[in-house]
Design a protein around this motif. Structure first.
Motif, PDB file in Angstrom:
ATOM      1  N   LYS A 621       0.835  -1.208   0.000  1.00 52.30           N
ATOM      2  CA  LYS A 621       0.000   0.000   0.000  1.00 52.30           C
ATOM      3  C   LYS A 621       0.868   1.255   0.000  1.00 52.30           C
ATOM      4  O   LYS A 621       0.560   2.236  -0.683  1.00 52.30           O
ATOM      5  CB  LYS A 621      -0.922  -0.014   1.220  1.00 52.30           C
ATOM      6  N   LEU A 624       2.348   1.704  -3.539  1.00 48.54           N
ATOM      7  CA  LEU A 624       1.331   2.176  -4.477  1.00 48.54           C
ATOM      8  C   LEU A 624       1.007   3.646  -4.223  1.00 48.54           C
ATOM      9  O   LEU A 624       0.797   4.424  -5.159  1.00 48.54           O
ATOM     10  CB  LEU A 624       0.074   1.315  -4.367  1.00 48.54           C
ATOM     11  N   ARG A 625       0.968   4.008  -2.942  1.00 50.40           N
ATOM     12  CA  ARG A 625       0.707   5.409  -2.617  1.00 50.40           C
ATOM     13  C   ARG A 625       1.834   6.296  -3.141  1.00 50.40           C
ATOM     14  O   ARG A 625       1.603   7.396  -3.644  1.00 50.40           O
ATOM     15  CB  ARG A 625       0.567   5.566  -1.106  1.00 50.40           C
ATOM     16  N   ARG A 628       1.424   6.760  -6.825  1.00 51.12           N
ATOM     17  CA  ARG A 628       0.338   7.701  -7.113  1.00 51.12           C
ATOM     18  C   ARG A 628       0.789   9.140  -6.873  1.00 51.12           C
ATOM     19  O   ARG A 628       0.570  10.034  -7.685  1.00 51.12           O
ATOM     20  CB  ARG A 628      -0.861   7.384  -6.215  1.00 51.12           C
ATOM     21  N   ASP A 629       1.482   9.356  -5.744  1.00 48.66           N
ATOM     22  CA  ASP A 629       1.927  10.704  -5.415  1.00 48.66           C
ATOM     23  C   ASP A 629       2.914  11.242  -6.442  1.00 48.66           C
ATOM     24  O   ASP A 629       2.822  12.381  -6.873  1.00 48.66           O
ATOM     25  CB  ASP A 629       2.595  10.713  -4.029  1.00 48.66           C
ATOM     26  N   THR A 631       3.282  10.388  -9.546  1.00 51.22           N
ATOM     27  CA  THR A 631       2.636  10.631 -10.837  1.00 51.22           C
ATOM     28  C   THR A 631       1.815  11.911 -10.798  1.00 51.22           C
ATOM     29  O   THR A 631       1.829  12.720 -11.726  1.00 51.22           O
ATOM     30  CB  THR A 631       1.736   9.444 -11.227  1.00 51.22           C
ATOM     31  N   GLU A 632       1.105  12.121  -9.688  1.00 49.86           N
ATOM     32  CA  GLU A 632       0.276  13.319  -9.574  1.00 49.86           C
ATOM     33  C   GLU A 632       1.109  14.595  -9.514  1.00 49.86           C
ATOM     34  O   GLU A 632       0.685  15.654  -9.967  1.00 49.86           O
ATOM     35  CB  GLU A 632      -0.606  13.213  -8.325  1.00 49.86           C
ATOM     36  N   SER A 648       8.833   2.373  -7.196  1.00 50.19           N
ATOM     37  CA  SER A 648       8.731   2.594  -5.763  1.00 50.19           C
ATOM     38  C   SER A 648       9.374   1.422  -5.037  1.00 50.19           C
ATOM     39  O   SER A 648       9.063   0.266  -5.321  1.00 50.19           O
ATOM     40  CB  SER A 648       7.264   2.744  -5.346  1.00 50.19           C
ATOM     41  N   ASP A 665       5.685   1.465 -12.091  1.00 53.95           N
ATOM     42  CA  ASP A 665       4.456   2.095 -12.563  1.00 53.95           C
ATOM     43  C   ASP A 665       3.861   1.298 -13.714  1.00 53.95           C
ATOM     44  O   ASP A 665       4.558   0.621 -14.457  1.00 53.95           O
ATOM     45  CB  ASP A 665       4.737   3.525 -13.022  1.00 53.95           C
ATOM     46  N   ASN A 667       1.964   2.917 -15.913  1.00 51.28           N
ATOM     47  CA  ASN A 667       1.633   3.963 -16.885  1.00 51.28           C
ATOM     48  C   ASN A 667       2.889   4.445 -17.594  1.00 51.28           C
ATOM     49  O   ASN A 667       4.002   4.128 -17.181  1.00 51.28           O
ATOM     50  CB  ASN A 667       0.967   5.149 -16.169  1.00 51.28           C
TER      51      ASN A 667
END
Length: 674
Positions: A621, A624-625, A628-629, A631-632, A648, A665, A667
């Motif tokens: 988790k 994955l977080r 996400r961070d 990428t954002e 990560s 990732d 993406n």
């Protein structure tokens, strides 16, 4: 074209046999004209200290013919003859008796060579014989004498892995050097120069040789060892064209490369040393071997590593992977002790760091409250030779694996393949391989240490990385270049399990309660508290189970000392100055102690260790977080090189089993911000 004096540190031979010589006699003249006559000089190994001592030896011997045409002759020095007491401590052994006997033997040789009656000076201790020899040399020649001592600190630094031996040797040196301040002895001394790599032995001698003026950081003597830029231009001008041609032939330099290109490359490899932040000095050892072999290589690094540095990296690797480089006061650099050594001063004195710049800071005086202006130093790795080799040295010491050989090459190939194919399992296996190579007690225990651990692996395996570089909204943990057009952004996470923290808190309280019943002295109590602060849950359990098991017939003194050394660095351990439980314990008291310690081998009430699956779930988790961070945030292309992938890495430790989780990732590479 003069011959290169590779391996030759004798001034007499260098001059008489026509070897290349950088004229340092103007610095010597400055020393002799000063009101001070007793000096200490610190420089890294193989930096010209011994040649400087040899030059002084011939000068005081009155051999003026060796100095014809040199700066000191042009400055009008008359070369009066004085007795010389020269001593090198580089090969002296461990322990008070051995070191005393070794120094004593060398002093007796000096006495015999000077035609003195050894029996009249006869003393069983080297310090008293030293005093007698100085007086005898002075009386015999009716002249004051010069004392030259090279590598004074070798008997201490060579044995830093064994504090008791290092301290015993320092005690001998303390008594030996204290002789130089004795009024009955000092009146016979004209000049003293003591050289070494460090100040550790010097400042651990309490009231020993504190009369020596330290010129190590004095700007007037910044170029006294090594080749300054002007000396480089003068000494090697006739070799540059030949060397450039051979480097072109070997394909090391481009066919279109000029002499200026070669000069820049030499500076990149071997320049950059400074002791005043202004005067730049090239490494003399590396320069001589470079021009002898016509090849860029890590000559100075390959010539050896100080044993005390190896011991310190082993005991506390994280401080060395990314040392603090700024804001060191001059007093901190000059007054290092055997206990509590700081990483950056150690690296500076050893030659792995050099002065970058010096600034003035105002420090409040505790007595008056007024500001006292002091020099504040910042440091850097001096050049390519050191920077490329330093991390490989750390890598081999920490992991016990030689870079660029065997296992390291195989693991590098696996890691590169895993990165390029986004094989998370393969990447995690490589990182776990290295994690299990280091001591359990030194494995990363927080994100900062995990960051250094990952960085050390990547740099040690020849991956080019950038660390903590600014991005669009935050900092990138690591940016790893795989090739000219492929690189990775790496985000790191270190995970804690709430249950584990809870258990640590409970066992921490139990440990304090159990250890409180031990009949400890004040120093041993401080030691026990330091141990408690270092332990986590699994360490409490495994260590104290070992203590309980060993207690049947074991010596409590040894058991407690072993426990402390497992969790404290030697400098911390020695700083506390405690290694044993009070020896007089009744049988009933022993039973009470170990009954209390045994409690710590059991989980605290209503607490249980989280499962490996649970920790992996937490890690997943977190990774994955992180993806996400990152990428954002849409990190900008701050390095002029678009990352092809984001990865990560998360890490946790369960019991004795390290666990690294890797997620790539799914993406395309992060978009540039618009």
């Amino acid at each position: 074209m003069k011959k290169l004096p590779t391996g030759n540190q004798s001034f007499d031979e260098i001059i008489n046999k026509g070897f290349l010589y950088a004229d340092k006699t103007a610095y010597i003249h400055r020393l002799l004209q000063s009101d001070d006559r007793n000096y200490f000089l610190s420089r890294p190994r193989r930096f010209g200290k011994t040649l400087l001592i040899s030059t002084l030896h011939e000068l005081f011997a009155g051999k003026d013919h060796l100095f014809q045409g040199l700066a000191i002759e042009k400055l009008g020095y008359k070369f009066p003859k004085h007795p010389v007491l020269f001593l090198s401590l580089s090969s002296d052994g461990p322990g008070e008796e051995i070191l005393n006997a070794s120094i004593l033997g060398k002093l007796r040789e000096i006495a015999i060579e000077a035609g003195l009656d050894d029996q009249k000076i006869n003393d069983a201790t080297c310090n008293l014989y030293f005093a007698g020899l100085i007086k005898a040399l002075g009386h015999n020649s009716n002249s004051k004498i010069a004392i030259l001592i090279d590598e004074y600190d070798a008997p201490v630094t060579t044995y830093m892995e064994n504090y008791d031996v290092a301290q015993a040797n320092a005690k001998i040196l303390h008594n030996f050097f204290a002789i130089l301040k004795d009024m009955k002895v000092s009146k016979h001394i004209l000049f003293t120069l003591v050289t070494g790599i460090t100040r550790y032995a010097l400042t651990s001698m309490d009231s020993g040789p504190n009369h020596l003026v330290d010129i190590s950081l004095n700007p007037e003597y910044a170029g006294i060892c090594g080749f300054t830029l002007d000396e480089f231009e003068l000494l090697f001008a006739d070799r540059m064209e030949t060397t450039l041609a051979k480097l072109k032939e070997a394909g090391t330099m481009k066919p279109t490369a000029s002499l200026e290109d070669l000069k820049r490359e030499i500076y990149h490899w071997y320049d950059g040393y400074s002791w005043d932040g202004q005067t730049k000095v090239l490494n003399p050892y590396s320069m001589l071997f470079f021009f002898r072999n016509n090849k860029f290589d890590n000559y100075w690094i390959q010539s050896g590593r100080p044993s005390h540095l190896t011991a310190m990296i082993k005991s506390n690797p994280y401080d060395f992977v990314k040392p603090k480089l700024d804001s060191y006061l001059s007093d901190e650099l000059k007054k290092s002790e055997l206990t509590g050594l700081k990483t950056t001063p150690v690296l500076f004195h050893s030659g792995y760091l050099t002065v970058d710049k010096i600034s003035n800071v105002s420090i409040p005086d505790p007595a008056t409250g007024l500001g006292v202006i002091m020099d504040s130093y910042s440091f850097k790795l001096p050049n390519s030779e050191v920077s490329t080799s330093y991390y490989r040295d750390c890598f081999s010491i920490v992991f016990g694996v030689e870079p660029n050989k065997g296992v390291a090459l195989a693991k590098r190939s696996e890691l590169l393949e895993g990165f390029l194919t986004k094989d998370a399992k393969k990447v995690s296996e490589v990182f776990n391989f290295f994690l299990t190579k280091i001591s359990y007690y030194q494995r990363p225990k927080n994100e900062k240490e995990f960051h250094k651990f990952v960085q050390l692996i990547l740099v040690g395996m020849n991956f080019k990385i950038l660390s903590e570089i600014p991005g669009y909204a935050n900092r990138l943990d690591l940016y790893c270049f795989l090739s000219d057009d492929v690189s990775l952004i790496i985000e790191l996470k270190y995970c804690y399990a709430p249950d584990k923290l809870s258990l640590e808190d409970k066992n921490g309280a139990m440990a304090k309660e159990a250890l409180s019943i031990l009949p400890l002295s004040a120093t041993n109590k401080a030691l026990a508290e330091a141990v408690i602060a270092r332990l986590d849950t699994s360490e409490y359990r495994t260590t104290l189970i070992k203590i309980r098991a060993d207690s049947s017939g074991g010596d409590e003194n040894d058991i407690f000392a072993d426990m402390a050394l497992n969790f404290l660095t030697k400098s911390e351990y020695n700083l506390i100055l405690a290694s044993t439980i009070e020896p007089e314990l009744t049988d009933d008291r022993k039973k009470e102690i170990f009954k209390s310690l045994a409690l710590l081998s059991q989980p605290a009430e209503n607490a249980s260790l989280p499962s490996e699956e649970k920790i992996e779930d937490i890690l997943t988790k977190a990774c994955l977080r992180a993806l996400r961070d990152i990428t954002e945030r849409r990190y900008l292309d701050t390095v002029g090189h678009m990352a092809r992938s984001v990865i990560s890495l998360g890490m946790a430790v369960y019991g004795n089993v390290p666990l690294v989780k890797v997620i790539f990732d799914e993406n395309p590479a992060p978009r540039k911000a618009v």
